[in-house]
Write a protein that holds these residues in place. Structure first.
Motif, PDB file in Angstrom:
ATOM      1  N   CYS A 189       0.803  -1.230   0.000  1.00 16.31           N
ATOM      2  CA  CYS A 189       0.000   0.000   0.000  1.00 16.31           C
ATOM      3  C   CYS A 189       0.839   1.284   0.000  1.00 16.31           C
ATOM      4  CB  CYS A 189      -0.959  -0.013   1.190  1.00 16.31           C
ATOM      5  SG  CYS A 189      -2.216  -1.303   1.030  1.00 16.31           S
ATOM      6  N   SER A 190       2.106   1.160   0.401  1.00 19.89           N
ATOM      7  CA  SER A 190       2.944   2.379   0.382  1.00 19.89           C
ATOM      8  C   SER A 190       3.370   2.727  -1.050  1.00 19.89           C
ATOM      9  CB  SER A 190       4.209   2.152   1.228  1.00 19.89           C
ATOM     10  OG  SER A 190       5.132   1.293   0.517  1.00 19.89           O
ATOM     11  N   LEU A 191       3.399   1.727  -1.907  1.00 21.41           N
ATOM     12  CA  LEU A 191       3.918   1.841  -3.295  1.00 21.41           C
ATOM     13  C   LEU A 191       5.393   2.233  -3.310  1.00 21.41           C
ATOM     14  CD1 LEU A 191       1.024   3.536  -5.310  1.00 21.41           C
ATOM     15  CD2 LEU A 191       1.459   1.094  -4.918  1.00 21.41           C
ATOM     16  N   LEU A 192       6.096   2.014  -2.214  1.00 17.14           N
ATOM     17  CA  LEU A 192       7.503   2.440  -2.153  1.00 17.14           C
ATOM     18  C   LEU A 192       8.470   1.275  -2.323  1.00 17.14           C
ATOM     19  CD1 LEU A 192       7.227   5.151   0.648  1.00 17.14           C
ATOM     20  CD2 LEU A 192       7.122   5.423  -1.844  1.00 17.14           C
ATOM     21  N   GLY A 193       7.996   0.189  -2.930  1.00  9.93           N
ATOM     22  CA  GLY A 193       8.872  -0.943  -3.225  1.00  9.93           C
ATOM     23  C   GLY A 193       8.902  -1.954  -2.089  1.00  9.93           C
ATOM     24  N   GLY A 194       9.572  -3.065  -2.376  1.00  8.19           N
ATOM     25  CA  GLY A 194       9.644  -4.150  -1.375  1.00  8.19           C
ATOM     26  C   GLY A 194      10.488  -5.262  -1.948  1.00  8.19           C
ATOM     27  N   GLY A 195      10.076  -6.510  -1.666  1.00  5.50           N
ATOM     28  CA  GLY A 195      10.814  -7.652  -2.204  1.00  5.50           C
ATOM     29  C   GLY A 195      10.067  -8.229  -3.392  1.00  5.50           C
ATOM     30  N   GLY A 196      10.250  -9.522  -3.593  1.00  2.00           N
ATOM     31  CA  GLY A 196       9.493 -10.247  -4.622  1.00  2.00           C
ATOM     32  C   GLY A 196       9.435  -9.520  -5.956  1.00  2.00           C
ATOM     33  N   VAL A 197       8.273  -9.623  -6.582  1.00  2.00           N
ATOM     34  CA  VAL A 197       8.150  -9.008  -7.925  1.00  2.00           C
ATOM     35  C   VAL A 197       8.214  -7.487  -7.831  1.00  2.00           C
ATOM     36  CG1 VAL A 197       5.599  -8.931  -7.970  1.00  2.00           C
ATOM     37  CG2 VAL A 197       6.871  -9.159 -10.106  1.00  2.00           C
ATOM     38  N   ASP A 198       7.747  -6.938  -6.710  1.00  7.59           N
ATOM     39  CA  ASP A 198       7.827  -5.485  -6.478  1.00  7.59           C
ATOM     40  C   ASP A 198       9.283  -5.031  -6.513  1.00  7.59           C
ATOM     41  OD1 ASP A 198       6.501  -3.390  -3.745  1.00  7.59           O
ATOM     42  OD2 ASP A 198       7.091  -2.915  -5.798  1.00  7.59           O
ATOM     43  N   GLY A 199      10.123  -5.769  -5.800  1.00 11.48           N
ATOM     44  CA  GLY A 199      11.549  -5.426  -5.768  1.00 11.48           C
ATOM     45  C   GLY A 199      12.186  -5.567  -7.134  1.00 11.48           C
ATOM     46  N   ALA A 200      11.813  -6.634  -7.839  1.00 10.11           N
ATOM     47  CA  ALA A 200      12.394  -6.870  -9.175  1.00 10.11           C
ATOM     48  C   ALA A 200      12.003  -5.759 -10.134  1.00 10.11           C
ATOM     49  CB  ALA A 200      11.912  -8.222  -9.699  1.00 10.11           C
ATOM     50  N   ILE A 201      10.729  -5.341 -10.052  1.00  8.13           N
ATOM     51  CA  ILE A 201      10.258  -4.277 -10.962  1.00  8.13           C
ATOM     52  C   ILE A 201      10.958  -2.960 -10.644  1.00  8.13           C
ATOM     53  CG2 ILE A 201       8.243  -2.838 -11.502  1.00  8.13           C
ATOM     54  CD1 ILE A 201       6.549  -5.441 -11.388  1.00  8.13           C
ATOM     55  N   HIS A 202      11.041  -2.614  -9.360  1.00  2.12           N
ATOM     56  CA  HIS A 202      11.732  -1.363  -9.009  1.00  2.12           C
ATOM     57  C   HIS A 202      13.200  -1.407  -9.422  1.00  2.12           C
ATOM     58  CE1 HIS A 202       9.054   1.401  -6.736  1.00  2.12           C
ATOM     59  NE2 HIS A 202       8.308   0.311  -6.654  1.00  2.12           N
ATOM     60  N   HIS A 203      13.828  -2.548  -9.251  1.00  3.47           N
ATOM     61  CA  HIS A 203      15.252  -2.658  -9.625  1.00  3.47           C
ATOM     62  C   HIS A 203      15.433  -2.476 -11.127  1.00  3.47           C
ATOM     63  CE1 HIS A 203      19.414  -4.011  -9.510  1.00  3.47           C
ATOM     64  NE2 HIS A 203      19.136  -4.832 -10.514  1.00  3.47           N
ATOM     65  N   ALA A 204      14.560  -3.111 -11.879  1.00  2.40           N
ATOM     66  CA  ALA A 204      14.712  -3.079 -13.352  1.00  2.40           C
ATOM     67  C   ALA A 204      14.257  -1.747 -13.942  1.00  2.40           C
ATOM     68  CB  ALA A 204      13.893  -4.218 -13.972  1.00  2.40           C
ATOM     69  N   ALA A 205      13.261  -1.117 -13.288  1.00  4.95           N
ATOM     70  CA  ALA A 205      12.728   0.142 -13.835  1.00  4.95           C
ATOM     71  C   ALA A 205      13.654   1.323 -13.538  1.00  4.95           C
ATOM     72  CB  ALA A 205      11.335   0.415 -13.250  1.00  4.95           C
TER      73      ALA A 205
END
Ligand code: APR
Length: 177
Positions: free
Chosen positions: A33-49
Motif C-alpha cells: 500500500c505504500s507503493l515504495l517498493g519491497g521484495g518479490g516481484v515489487d523489488g524486481a520491478i523497481h530494480h529493473a525500472a
C-alpha cells in the motif's frame, strides 16, 4: 506457453518468465500500500525500472488494497506499470478473495483508460502475502474472463506470468480446460 482464446477472442496466455523482461504495453506490480517498493516481484520491478520509478510512486501517495495506480515503465521494456496491492491471506474469512478480484478488475479498468491492449499479471498475493496458489489462479482467471466478456474488444492479450513452477502448472491446467 499455454493459451486459450476466450469467446471474446482476447488471448489468455500463461508464461513462465521474469515479468520485468516482457516487451508489452503494461505489466502489473504486486505492490504494497505504500507503493515504495519491497521484495518479490515489487523489488524486481523497481530494480529493473530504475530510481525514477520510486520518485514517481512517491508522488502517488500510496494505494489501497485492491485498487490500482499507474506509472510509466521507465527503464523497463514495458511502457506502463500498474501497481496494485493484493490482500494478505488470513485464512479466507476477511474478504481476501473479493479484494484479489478487485486487484484484477481495477488493473484492467485502469489499463482500458490508457488504451493498453496487452497486459501481464504476476501471481498477485501468492508470495509474501500467502494467498493459496490454486485459489488465486482460479480467482484471477474467473475475474479476467468476466471482465473481457463484458468488454470483448478491450484487450488483445492478457498474460499470466508464472515465476514458480507451481503456478505455471496450475495455470497450464486451468487454461487447458
Ligand atoms: N517476475 C514475475 N513474477 C515474480 C517475479 C518476477 N521477477 N519475482 C517474484 N515473482 C512472483 C512470486 O514468485 C509470486 O508468485 O510474484 C508472485 C507474487 O509474490 P510477491 O512478489 O511476494 O507478492 P505478494 O505475495 O503480492 O506480496 C506483496 O511483498 O514484495 C513485497 O512490496 C511487496 O509488500 C508487498 C508484498
Amino acid at each position: 506457453m499455454e493459451n486459450c482464446y476466450d469467446k471474446t477472442m482476447t488471448e489468455l496466455t500463461a508464461l513462465q518468465t521474469d515479468i520485468t523482461r516482457l516487451h508489452t504495453d503494461a505489466i502489473v506490480n504486486a505492490a504494497n500500500c505504500s507503493l515504495l517498493g519491497g521484495g518479490g516481484v515489487d523489488g524486481a520491478i523497481h530494480h529493473a525500472a530504475g530510481p525514477q520509478l520510486l520518485a514517481a510512486c512517491r508522488a502517488l501517495g500510496g494505494c489501497r488494497t485492491g485498487e490500482a495506480k499507474i506509472t510509466p515503465g521507465f527503464a523497463l521494456p514495458a511502457r506502463y506499470i500498474i501497481h496494485t496491492p493484493g490482500p494478505v491471506w488470513h485464512g479466507g474469512k476477511q474478504n481476501e478473495e473479493m479484494l484479489l478480484r478487485s486487484c484484477y478488475t481495477c488493473s484492467l479498468e485502469l489499463a482500458r483508460r490508457y488504451d493498453i491492449q496487452r497486459i501481464a499479471f504476476p501471481c498477485i498475493s501468492t508470495g509474501a502475502y500467502g494467498f493459496p496458489h490454486e485459489l488465486a489462479a482460479k480467482t484471477a482467471l474467473s475475474t479476467v474472463k468476466q471482465f473481457i466478456s463484458r468488454n470483448p474488444s478491450a484487450f488483445n492479450t492478457i498474460y499470466f506470468v508464472c515465476f514458480l513452477p507451481i503456478d505455471w502448472h496450475i495455470y497450464q491446467h486451468l487454461l487447458e480446460k
